[in-house]
Design an enzyme around this catalytic site. Sequence first.
Site, mmCIF file in Angstrom:
data_model
loop_
_atom_site.group_PDB
_atom_site.id
_atom_site.type_symbol
_atom_site.label_atom_id
_atom_site.label_comp_id
_atom_site.label_asym_id
_atom_site.label_seq_id
_atom_site.Cartn_x
_atom_site.Cartn_y
_atom_site.Cartn_z
ATOM 1 N NE ARG A 163 -2.069 -2.940 -4.311
ATOM 2 C CZ ARG A 163 -2.183 -3.100 -2.995
ATOM 3 N NH1 ARG A 163 -2.131 -2.067 -2.189
ATOM 4 N NH2 ARG A 163 -2.367 -4.300 -2.487
ATOM 5 C CE LYS B 296 -10.356 3.463 6.905
ATOM 6 N NZ LYS B 296 -10.661 2.071 6.496
ATOM 7 N N GLY C 299 0.762 -1.241 0.000
ATOM 8 C CA GLY C 299 0.000 0.000 0.000
ATOM 9 C C GLY C 299 0.794 1.293 0.000
ATOM 10 C CG ASP D 124 -5.574 -3.565 -2.204
ATOM 11 O OD1 ASP D 124 -5.171 -3.166 -1.085
ATOM 12 O OD2 ASP D 124 -5.901 -4.753 -2.419
ATOM 13 C CG PHE E 238 -12.429 -0.256 2.292
ATOM 14 C CD1 PHE E 238 -11.641 -1.000 3.155
ATOM 15 C CD2 PHE E 238 -12.145 -0.287 0.933
ATOM 16 C CE1 PHE E 238 -10.597 -1.759 2.678
ATOM 17 C CE2 PHE E 238 -11.101 -1.047 0.445
ATOM 18 C CZ PHE E 238 -10.326 -1.787 1.313
ATOM 19 C CB VAL E 239 -10.191 5.136 1.445
ATOM 20 C CG1 VAL E 239 -11.138 6.102 2.116
ATOM 21 C CG2 VAL E 239 -9.055 4.750 2.388
ATOM 22 C CD GLU F 2 1.333 0.599 7.314
ATOM 23 O OE1 GLU F 2 1.035 0.673 6.104
ATOM 24 O OE2 GLU F 2 1.023 -0.375 8.011
ATOM 25 C CG ASP F 3 -1.367 1.639 3.172
ATOM 26 O OD1 ASP F 3 -1.105 1.332 4.358
ATOM 27 O OD2 ASP F 3 -1.929 0.854 2.396
ATOM 28 C CG ASP G 259 -8.487 0.008 9.657
ATOM 29 O OD1 ASP G 259 -9.275 0.831 10.114
ATOM 30 O OD2 ASP G 259 -8.856 -1.084 9.169
HETATM 31 P P1 IMP Z 1 -4.286 -2.175 10.643
HETATM 32 O O1 IMP Z 1 -3.374 -3.277 11.067
HETATM 33 O O2 IMP Z 1 -5.730 -2.473 10.976
HETATM 34 O O3 IMP Z 1 -3.872 -0.802 11.135
HETATM 35 O O4 IMP Z 1 -4.320 -2.195 9.066
HETATM 36 C C1 IMP Z 1 -3.392 -1.661 8.292
HETATM 37 C C2 IMP Z 1 -3.504 -2.194 6.869
HETATM 38 O O5 IMP Z 1 -4.840 -2.562 6.499
HETATM 39 C C3 IMP Z 1 -3.117 -1.088 5.942
HETATM 40 O O6 IMP Z 1 -1.722 -1.052 5.736
HETATM 41 C C4 IMP Z 1 -3.895 -1.430 4.692
HETATM 42 O O7 IMP Z 1 -3.168 -2.326 3.885
HETATM 43 C C5 IMP Z 1 -5.149 -2.131 5.183
HETATM 44 N N1 IMP Z 1 -6.297 -1.192 5.217
HETATM 45 C C6 IMP Z 1 -6.908 -0.699 6.307
HETATM 46 N N2 IMP Z 1 -7.922 0.135 5.976
HETATM 47 C C7 IMP Z 1 -7.938 0.186 4.628
HETATM 48 C C8 IMP Z 1 -8.767 0.904 3.668
HETATM 49 O O8 IMP Z 1 -9.679 1.680 3.979
HETATM 50 N N3 IMP Z 1 -8.462 0.693 2.351
HETATM 51 C C9 IMP Z 1 -7.464 -0.131 1.935
HETATM 52 N N4 IMP Z 1 -6.683 -0.807 2.795
HETATM 53 C C10 IMP Z 1 -6.913 -0.656 4.139
#
Ligand code: IMP
Length: 177
Positions: A168, A134, A48, A162, A155-156, A102-103, A106
């Site tokens: 992407r 988020k 990402g 993606d 979700f984005v 990081e992208d 979440d």
């Molecule tokens: P976390 O471990 O829940 O913080 O998730 C992080 C990863 O989940 C990110 O690096 C993304 O790859 C994926 N992710 C979380 N939310 C989104 C979204 O809204 N769109 C796309 N990918 C997401």
Amino acid sequence: MSTIRVHDKEFVAYITSAEIAEQVARIAIEINRNYKGKNPVFIAILNGAFIFAADLFKQINVEAEISFIKLASYKGVKSTGKVITAIGLDVDLHGRDVIILEDIVDTGKTLFQFLPQLEHTNPASLKIASLLFKPESMIHLIKIDYLGFTIPNKFVVGYGLDYDGLGRNLKEIYQLI
Ligand code: IMP
């Protein structure tokens, strides 16, 4: 309002490429200021973060390195949850000023599990830059040092992010309707 379809879902234009560029430039200015005279190493988390990493790194004007890693999760032998390990970490981080790219943060789960592994390598400093955050879905408290946008729990896709492999390459960020 411009909408697009990715797989079976409809998304609406949410953050323009100009707004993204503005925030990426601001983050680059902050990093350039804070790392003056240092030699930071950026660790971009694939897939990402690749576009964010490229756009940001082009604007870094201190001597800097970048490496790309993938995080793989597998069921640990003892642990209850999944264990996350890095694939492709080819730089010795001992004594280095490290900036994770990081992208999106979440739930915070990925970084919560991965950061202790990086701290084990004894970097001189460890900071996080994330394009998106988020807060509503955060489970693990992660301190984001350089942040582009705080967004609601929707979700984005686009700009590296993606939905099931697609989206992407979109220049703007789109939000699920
Ligand atoms: P976390 O471990 O829940 O913080 O998730 C992080 C990863 O989940 C990110 O690096 C993304 O790859 C994926 N992710 C979380 N939310 C989104 C979204 O809204 N769109 C796309 N990918 C997401």
